[in-house]
Design a protein around this motif. Structure first.
Motif, PDB file in Angstrom:
ATOM      1  N   GLN A 164     119.013 125.240 -11.101  1.00 15.88           N
ATOM      2  CA  GLN A 164     119.390 125.313  -9.914  1.00 15.88           C
ATOM      3  C   GLN A 164     118.360 124.545  -8.826  1.00 15.88           C
ATOM      4  O   GLN A 164     117.365 124.319  -8.938  1.00 15.88           O
ATOM      5  N   ASN A 165     118.714 124.279  -7.599  1.00 17.69           N
ATOM      6  CA  ASN A 165     118.162 122.286  -6.400  1.00 17.69           C
ATOM      7  C   ASN A 165     117.953 122.707  -5.391  1.00 17.69           C
ATOM      8  O   ASN A 165     119.601 123.336  -4.899  1.00 17.69           O
ATOM      9  N   ASP A 166     117.144 123.354  -4.722  1.00 17.16           N
ATOM     10  CA  ASP A 166     117.550 123.268  -3.021  1.00 17.16           C
ATOM     11  C   ASP A 166     116.556 122.030  -2.653  1.00 17.16           C
ATOM     12  O   ASP A 166     115.410 121.903  -2.823  1.00 17.16           O
ATOM     13  N   ASN A 167     117.365 121.913  -1.553  1.00 15.83           N
ATOM     14  CA  ASN A 167     116.860 120.140  -0.838  1.00 15.83           C
ATOM     15  C   ASN A 167     117.314 120.127   0.754  1.00 15.83           C
ATOM     16  O   ASN A 167     118.178 120.821   0.368  1.00 15.83           O
ATOM     17  N   VAL A 168     115.734 120.344   0.726  1.00 16.94           N
ATOM     18  CA  VAL A 168     116.265 120.389   2.160  1.00 16.94           C
ATOM     19  C   VAL A 168     115.028 119.123   3.029  1.00 16.94           C
ATOM     20  O   VAL A 168     114.897 118.373   2.814  1.00 16.94           O
ATOM     21  N   ASN A 169     115.907 118.921   4.358  1.00 13.95           N
ATOM     22  CA  ASN A 169     116.503 117.717   5.084  1.00 13.95           C
ATOM     23  C   ASN A 169     114.997 117.710   4.855  1.00 13.95           C
ATOM     24  O   ASN A 169     114.344 118.923   5.708  1.00 13.95           O
ATOM     25  N   ASN A 170     114.073 116.655   4.903  1.00 20.24           N
ATOM     26  CA  ASN A 170     113.090 116.238   5.520  1.00 20.24           C
ATOM     27  C   ASN A 170     111.948 117.356   5.119  1.00 20.24           C
ATOM     28  O   ASN A 170     110.676 117.774   5.272  1.00 20.24           O
ATOM     29  N   GLY A 171     112.236 118.127   3.774  1.00 25.42           N
ATOM     30  CA  GLY A 171     111.336 118.811   3.192  1.00 25.42           C
ATOM     31  C   GLY A 171     111.126 118.806   1.850  1.00 25.42           C
ATOM     32  O   GLY A 171     111.941 117.886   0.285  1.00 25.42           O
ATOM     33  N   GLY A 172     111.061 119.489   1.255  1.00 30.41           N
ATOM     34  CA  GLY A 172     110.653 119.603  -0.190  1.00 30.41           C
ATOM     35  C   GLY A 172     111.417 119.778  -1.382  1.00 30.41           C
ATOM     36  O   GLY A 172     112.691 120.674  -0.061  1.00 30.41           O
ATOM     37  N   ASP A 173     111.485 119.912  -2.106  1.00 28.33           N
ATOM     38  CA  ASP A 173     112.572 120.780  -3.538  1.00 28.33           C
ATOM     39  C   ASP A 173     112.334 121.789  -4.129  1.00 28.33           C
ATOM     40  O   ASP A 173     110.989 121.392  -4.240  1.00 28.33           O
ATOM     41  N   VAL A 174     113.329 123.003  -4.583  1.00 32.46           N
ATOM     42  CA  VAL A 174     112.751 123.551  -4.948  1.00 32.46           C
ATOM     43  C   VAL A 174     114.093 123.483  -6.402  1.00 32.46           C
ATOM     44  O   VAL A 174     114.837 123.691  -6.329  1.00 32.46           O
TER      45      VAL A 174
END
Length: 215
Positions: A164-174
């Motif tokens: 699973q990949n979580d991507n936050v706008n103007n932020g990092g990835d998990v």
């Protein structure tokens, strides 16, 4: 593979094509409201917070074949019948945080599972999970993708390896990698218990990588 955080909790309503007979689809709606109040003393600064939650949502699931409800509890019929499905849903709500900004946000998701079919016994055993979720808390946007490959080890047991990949706008990835093992323990009559064990690795941008385990 990775179960989405429940967007509907508390009071809920679920409907299907037939209450006890085999069925092909489900729809549901729910509303959750709660209050979390806590106070911390004897610290550098006393903290007294009172947070309110107000969330409602709806979902729908379509199964590629009729679900056989004779194999166990109604709530686990799709798992026990090795069902392939497409599920979509959305939620909207607000969290009021004392001494902070109130967050109003939405969640949209789609989850799919395909179970391969073989001759004789319905299951050749292999399955694939694919899902996407868009969360919009406040002015943020979080896109989450997940993919899982697994197998029905027995008619009541699955093992799924996923990412699973979580991507936050103007932020990092998990990024998360892990394994989920689920088994249904049947009781006498039509009852039973479903257990789940999970282990995995989480990679956060610019941070140490935690390892997670759970049952």
């Amino acid at each position: 593979m990775f179960k989405k955080t429940a967007i509907v909790a508390g009071l809920g309503l679920a409907l299907s094509a037939a209450a006890q007979a085999d069925y092909r689809w489900e729809i549901g709606a729910g509303y959750a409201a709660g209050n979390f109040d806590y106070e911390t003393k004897n610290s550098p600064a006393n903290i007294d917070d009172d947070n309110d939650t107000d969330v409602y949502g709806a979902y729908g699931t379509y199964f590629l074949e009729n679900i056989d409800t004779s194999k166990g509890p109604y709530g686990e019929a799709a798992f026990l019948d090795a069902a392939s499905y497409i599920s979509i849903g959305a939620a909207d709500g607000e969290i009021d945080i004392s001494n902070g900004d109130d967050e109003d946000g939405q969640v949209y998701f789609i989850d799919t599972r395909y179970v391969a079919m073989g001759p004789g016994w319905k299951l050749s055993g292999w399955l694939m999970d694919v899902g996407f979720q868009r969360s919009e808390p406040g002015d943020k946007e979080v896109d989450s993708w997940n993919v899982g490959i697994g197998k029905y080890l027995t008619p009541r047991t699955t093992l799924v390896l996923g990412w699973q990949n979580d991507n936050v706008n103007n932020g990092g990835d998990v990024d998360r990698w892990g394994a989920d093992l689920e088994h249904f323990f049947a009781f006498s009559g039509n009852g039973g218990l479903k257990a789940r064990a999970h282990g995995g690795k989480t990679v956060v941008s610019d941070l140490d990588d935690p390892t997670t385990w759970g049952v």
